[in-house]
Design a protein around this motif. Structure first.
Motif, PDB file in Angstrom:
ATOM      1  N   VAL A   1       1.343  -1.249   0.132  1.00 16.84           N
ATOM      2  CA  VAL A   1      -0.484  -0.210  -0.016  1.00 16.84           C
ATOM      3  C   VAL A   1       0.784   1.396   0.008  1.00 16.84           C
ATOM      4  O   VAL A   1       2.093   1.440   0.420  1.00 16.84           O
ATOM      5  N   VAL A   2       0.914   1.720  -1.190  1.00 18.38           N
ATOM      6  CA  VAL A   2       1.646   3.199  -0.828  1.00 18.38           C
ATOM      7  C   VAL A   2       0.986   4.661  -0.448  1.00 18.38           C
ATOM      8  O   VAL A   2       0.194   5.028  -1.043  1.00 18.38           O
ATOM      9  N   GLY A   3       1.041   5.157   0.804  1.00 15.83           N
ATOM     10  CA  GLY A   3       0.665   6.255   0.052  1.00 15.83           C
ATOM     11  C   GLY A   3       0.038   6.183   2.406  1.00 15.83           C
ATOM     12  O   GLY A   3      -0.122   5.677   2.734  1.00 15.83           O
ATOM     13  N   ALA A   4       0.317   7.427   3.348  1.00 14.33           N
ATOM     14  CA  ALA A   4       0.140   7.309   4.433  1.00 14.33           C
ATOM     15  C   ALA A   4      -0.881   7.809   5.047  1.00 14.33           C
ATOM     16  O   ALA A   4      -1.089   8.327   6.183  1.00 14.33           O
ATOM     17  N   GLY A   5      -1.544   8.777   4.437  1.00 15.99           N
ATOM     18  CA  GLY A   5      -2.869   9.170   4.428  1.00 15.99           C
ATOM     19  C   GLY A   5      -3.957   8.661   5.317  1.00 15.99           C
ATOM     20  O   GLY A   5      -2.993   7.164   5.349  1.00 15.99           O
ATOM     21  N   SER A   6      -5.179   9.234   5.734  1.00 15.61           N
ATOM     22  CA  SER A   6      -6.475   8.191   6.049  1.00 15.61           C
ATOM     23  C   SER A   6      -6.635   6.863   4.913  1.00 15.61           C
ATOM     24  O   SER A   6      -6.799   6.032   5.673  1.00 15.61           O
ATOM     25  N   SER A   7      -6.544   7.118   4.056  1.00 16.48           N
ATOM     26  CA  SER A   7      -7.015   5.702   3.287  1.00 16.48           C
ATOM     27  C   SER A   7      -5.767   4.947   3.386  1.00 16.48           C
ATOM     28  O   SER A   7      -5.972   4.010   3.278  1.00 16.48           O
ATOM     29  N   GLY A   8      -4.074   5.407   3.018  1.00 15.80           N
ATOM     30  CA  GLY A   8      -3.679   4.284   3.020  1.00 15.80           C
ATOM     31  C   GLY A   8      -3.093   3.492   4.452  1.00 15.80           C
ATOM     32  O   GLY A   8      -2.980   2.204   4.412  1.00 15.80           O
ATOM     33  N   VAL A   9      -3.535   4.362   5.326  1.00 16.16           N
ATOM     34  CA  VAL A   9      -3.692   3.856   6.357  1.00 16.16           C
ATOM     35  C   VAL A   9      -4.854   2.450   7.060  1.00 16.16           C
ATOM     36  O   VAL A   9      -4.649   1.631   7.210  1.00 16.16           O
ATOM     37  N   GLN A  10      -5.874   3.136   6.413  1.00 14.33           N
ATOM     38  CA  GLN A  10      -6.504   2.322   6.468  1.00 14.33           C
ATOM     39  C   GLN A  10      -7.211   1.465   6.080  1.00 14.33           C
ATOM     40  O   GLN A  10      -7.494  -0.031   6.293  1.00 14.33           O
ATOM     41  N   ILE A  11      -6.841   1.538   4.357  1.00 13.08           N
ATOM     42  CA  ILE A  11      -6.479  -0.140   3.556  1.00 13.08           C
ATOM     43  C   ILE A  11      -5.334  -1.306   4.165  1.00 13.08           C
ATOM     44  O   ILE A  11      -6.076  -2.404   4.394  1.00 13.08           O
ATOM     45  N   ALA A  12      -5.037  -0.185   4.420  1.00  9.88           N
ATOM     46  CA  ALA A  12      -3.218  -0.912   5.135  1.00  9.88           C
ATOM     47  C   ALA A  12      -4.261  -2.008   6.980  1.00  9.88           C
ATOM     48  O   ALA A  12      -3.836  -3.286   6.291  1.00  9.88           O
ATOM     49  N   GLU A  13      -4.472  -1.322   7.238  1.00  8.81           N
ATOM     50  CA  GLU A  13      -4.490  -2.151   8.143  1.00  8.81           C
ATOM     51  C   GLU A  13      -6.190  -3.256   8.319  1.00  8.81           C
ATOM     52  O   GLU A  13      -5.638  -4.338   8.658  1.00  8.81           O
ATOM     53  N   GLU A  14      -6.846  -2.426   7.297  1.00  6.57           N
ATOM     54  CA  GLU A  14      -7.973  -3.927   7.118  1.00  6.57           C
ATOM     55  C   GLU A  14      -7.206  -4.784   5.968  1.00  6.57           C
ATOM     56  O   GLU A  14      -7.842  -6.131   6.952  1.00  6.57           O
ATOM     57  N   LEU A  15      -6.331  -4.361   5.359  1.00  7.09           N
ATOM     58  CA  LEU A  15      -5.807  -5.989   4.874  1.00  7.09           C
ATOM     59  C   LEU A  15      -4.650  -6.760   5.915  1.00  7.09           C
ATOM     60  O   LEU A  15      -5.127  -7.817   5.609  1.00  7.09           O
ATOM     61  N   ARG A  16      -3.885  -6.138   6.884  1.00  8.37           N
ATOM     62  CA  ARG A  16      -3.248  -7.232   7.606  1.00  8.37           C
ATOM     63  C   ARG A  16      -4.217  -7.582   8.787  1.00  8.37           C
ATOM     64  O   ARG A  16      -3.986  -9.193   8.719  1.00  8.37           O
ATOM     65  N   ARG A  17      -5.439  -7.687   8.864  1.00  8.24           N
ATOM     66  CA  ARG A  17      -7.000  -7.737   9.847  1.00  8.24           C
ATOM     67  C   ARG A  17      -7.550  -8.836   8.999  1.00  8.24           C
ATOM     68  O   ARG A  17      -7.953  -9.773   9.668  1.00  8.24           O
ATOM     69  N   SER A  18      -7.560  -8.859   8.036  1.00  8.66           N
ATOM     70  CA  SER A  18      -7.976 -10.412   6.896  1.00  8.66           C
ATOM     71  C   SER A  18      -7.039 -11.304   6.705  1.00  8.66           C
ATOM     72  O   SER A  18      -7.078 -12.597   6.094  1.00  8.66           O
ATOM     73  N   GLY A  19      -5.665 -11.476   7.393  1.00 12.81           N
ATOM     74  CA  GLY A  19      -4.285 -11.930   7.003  1.00 12.81           C
ATOM     75  C   GLY A  19      -3.447 -11.825   5.974  1.00 12.81           C
ATOM     76  O   GLY A  19      -2.513 -12.793   6.074  1.00 12.81           O
ATOM     77  N   ARG A  20      -3.833 -10.709   5.590  1.00  3.80           N
ATOM     78  CA  ARG A  20      -2.807 -10.916   4.592  1.00  3.80           C
ATOM     79  C   ARG A  20      -1.464  -9.936   4.736  1.00  3.80           C
ATOM     80  O   ARG A  20      -0.969  -9.387   6.114  1.00  3.80           O
ATOM     81  N   SER A  21      -0.335 -10.520   3.830  1.00  5.77           N
ATOM     82  CA  SER A  21       1.400  -9.856   4.915  1.00  5.77           C
ATOM     83  C   SER A  21       0.730  -8.554   3.671  1.00  5.77           C
ATOM     84  O   SER A  21       0.633  -8.178   2.753  1.00  5.77           O
ATOM     85  N   VAL A  22       1.387  -7.289   4.387  1.00  6.92           N
ATOM     86  CA  VAL A  22       0.752  -5.915   4.042  1.00  6.92           C
ATOM     87  C   VAL A  22       2.275  -5.678   4.412  1.00  6.92           C
ATOM     88  O   VAL A  22       2.735  -4.633   5.089  1.00  6.92           O
ATOM     89  N   TYR A  23       2.670  -4.585   3.018  1.00  5.99           N
ATOM     90  CA  TYR A  23       3.772  -3.610   3.763  1.00  5.99           C
ATOM     91  C   TYR A  23       3.525  -2.162   3.269  1.00  5.99           C
ATOM     92  O   TYR A  23       2.485  -2.239   2.342  1.00  5.99           O
ATOM     93  N   LEU A  24       3.682  -1.420   4.206  1.00  5.61           N
ATOM     94  CA  LEU A  24       2.772   0.504   3.772  1.00  5.61           C
ATOM     95  C   LEU A  24       4.042   1.521   3.253  1.00  5.61           C
ATOM     96  O   LEU A  24       4.990   1.799   3.974  1.00  5.61           O
ATOM     97  N   SER A  25       4.655   2.168   2.244  1.00  2.91           N
ATOM     98  CA  SER A  25       4.955   2.817   2.111  1.00  2.91           C
ATOM     99  C   SER A  25       4.679   4.376   2.325  1.00  2.91           C
ATOM    100  O   SER A  25       3.739   5.144   2.077  1.00  2.91           O
ATOM    101  N   VAL A  26       5.287   4.811   3.579  1.00  9.65           N
ATOM    102  CA  VAL A  26       5.400   5.808   4.200  1.00  9.65           C
ATOM    103  C   VAL A  26       5.616   7.103   3.874  1.00  9.65           C
ATOM    104  O   VAL A  26       7.228   7.013   4.136  1.00  9.65           O
ATOM    105  N   GLY A  27       5.598   7.800   3.621  1.00 12.16           N
ATOM    106  CA  GLY A  27       5.260   9.404   3.130  1.00 12.16           C
ATOM    107  C   GLY A  27       5.214  10.347   4.186  1.00 12.16           C
ATOM    108  O   GLY A  27       5.071  10.267   4.793  1.00 12.16           O
ATOM    109  N   PRO A  28       6.091  11.631   3.956  1.00 13.89           N
ATOM    110  CA  PRO A  28       5.469  13.135   4.909  1.00 13.89           C
ATOM    111  C   PRO A  28       3.900  12.981   5.506  1.00 13.89           C
ATOM    112  O   PRO A  28       2.912  12.930   3.912  1.00 13.89           O
ATOM    113  N   HIS A  29       3.420  13.186   6.400  1.00 10.81           N
ATOM    114  CA  HIS A  29       2.198  13.192   7.653  1.00 10.81           C
ATOM    115  C   HIS A  29       1.869  14.015   8.406  1.00 10.81           C
ATOM    116  O   HIS A  29       3.264  13.862   9.160  1.00 10.81           O
TER     117      HIS A  29
END
Length: 428
Positions: free
Chosen positions: A189-217
């Motif tokens: 997941v590329v992006g550390a705004g509200s959409s990126g962090v929420q999607i990344a968390e949802e994917l991880r809680r579903s059991g996925r292996s997740v990488y989150l690319s974090v920029g300025p925020h």
């Protein structure tokens, strides 16, 4: 029929064609929060108008957001002044379906003259007479004023970093719906705004292996000292800031209303099993590379968070408020290993999909007047464009920091409607 009769018949037909063009004083393009706010204020000012929406009211809330999305602000804040969310606790976060239903109810409440399923294809200034010709999928309309209320989320932006044939399925966050939609394999997941962090968390809680690319925020607290961050930004005057800090014009806010609302802390996301990486910078022969800026981005987000706590504490003291102290809010845990020893390269062979939560660009290709700069961006001051009679509404920082938020666009719309009313007065 003689040639003179043919010419006369043609002239009559031309006159009838001109007469057949519908005319209205103002056309508002877009039936979302900006268009409805504009309609309310134009109606109160007595300006005859039409609102044209190419799909349904608040369509982007319906079909361009993921299934579990909720509003990022509480119900007492993310609304118009004239209508509360019925049967929803003021501190709750409305689902996207509830938000769309709210705007439908608001359109009915104000009797907005809205036409759905009508797409505006072009707007051009009349030659030799005032106003504009608005071409639509339902026929032409003449209007003296045109308000572009299509908002900031017009064209999803995916940076040209990873070629389409590189392997992983790639989609923008506007096309993401749920974890089951994505193919097997890890997700970046590329992006550390509200959409990126929420999607990344949802994917991880579903059991996925997740990488989150974090920029300025920016990283505000969800709540502090018994008040939501929306309240703090209000009383501290931050929603009304007229210009962003230098270099921070496009910095995203990492905040979440999901699961009842919580403060976003990237340490918590790492503790959940999400691997944090820096900004996605390049791709070469199946290898994705990240900037060595993860630690800096996390530290700057923490500094933003702590600075807001400091301002809030000072406000409480200055005003003698009886709000509970919250020293635990300042306790930041240790940086996880993925921050102290960041991954700078990643083999795409193990990545099944990439979700680009990388924002949007405007698209005013239909607005064929002198209201845009060389890059197609609006030229305006507080929504009043460089082209007399054309206005913009719903854009970030249109007049203040809150301009693209639900309550902010309502106040901006009043300013624009007042300007139109003043111009009508001069003409009268």
């Amino acid at each position: 029929m003689s040639s003179r009769e043919v010419e006369a018949a043609g002239a009559v037909g031309a006159v009838e064609a001109v007469a057949a063009v519908e005319a209205v004083e103002a056309v508002v393009v877009g039936g979302g929060q900006a268009g409805l706010a504009m309609s309310e204020h134009l109606g109160e000012a007595g300006v005859p108008h039409l609102v044209l929406e190419r799909h349904r009211i608040a369509e982007r809330w319906r079909s361009e957001r993921w299934d579990s999305l909720v509003a990022n602000g509480p119900a007492w804040h993310d609304r118009f002044p004239g209508l509360e969310f019925v049967d929803l606790d003021p501190g709750a976060f409305a689902s996207k379906e509830r938000v769309a239903a709210y705007f439908e109810a608001y359109a009915e409440k104000i009797a907005a003259p809205i036409r759905t399923g009508v797409e505006v294809t072009s707007v051009r200034r009349h030659e030799g007479r005032p106003g504009f010709r608005v071409e639509t999928s339902d026929g032409p309309i003449d209007a003296r004023y045109v308000v572009a209320a299509t908002g900031p989320f017009q064209r999803p932006v995916i940076p040209p970093i990873v070629p389409a044939d590189a392997g992983p399925v790639q989609l923008h966050s506007s096309s993401y719906r749920n974890p089951e939609q994505l193919p097997e394999g890890a997700v970046l997941v590329v992006g550390a705004g509200s959409s990126g962090v929420q999607i990344a968390e949802e994917l991880r809680r579903s059991g996925r292996s997740v990488y989150l690319s974090v920029g300025p925020h920016d990283r505000p607290p969800r709540r502090y000292r018994d008040r939501d961050f929306c309240w703090w930004l209000g009383v501290l005057g931050k929603w009304d800031a007229e210009t962003p800090p230098a270099g921070a014009e496009h910095v995203t806010i990492a905040v979440s209303g999901a699961r009842g609302g919580h403060t976003v802390d990237f340490r918590d996301l790492a503790g959940l099993g999400i691997t944090l990486v820096g900004m996605t910078s390049s791709h070469d022969n199946g290898t994705l590379r990240f900037a060595p800026d993860l630690g800096t981005n996390i530290a700057n987000g923490d500094a933003n968070y702590l600075a807001l706590l400091d301002e809030a504490d000072a406000y409480v003291t200055r005003n003698g408020l009886d709000l509970p102290e919250e020293p635990a809010a300042r306790a930041l845990g240790p940086d996880p290993a993925c921050v102290t020893d960041p991954i700078l390269e990643l083999d795409l062979d193990g990545i099944g999909s990439i979700v680009w939560a990388t924002g949007y660009a405007v698209n005013y290709s239909w607005l064929q007047v002198d209201a845009l700069d060389e890059n197609g961006r609006p030229k305006h001051r507080r929504g009043i464009s460089a082209e007399p009679g054309v206005y913009f509404l719903g854009l970030p920082w249109l007049a203040r920091r809150g301009s693209s938020f639900i309550w902010g666009v309502w106040h901006d719309a009043k300013f624009v409607a007042d300007h139109i009313a003043i111009q009508r007065g001069y003409l009268a």
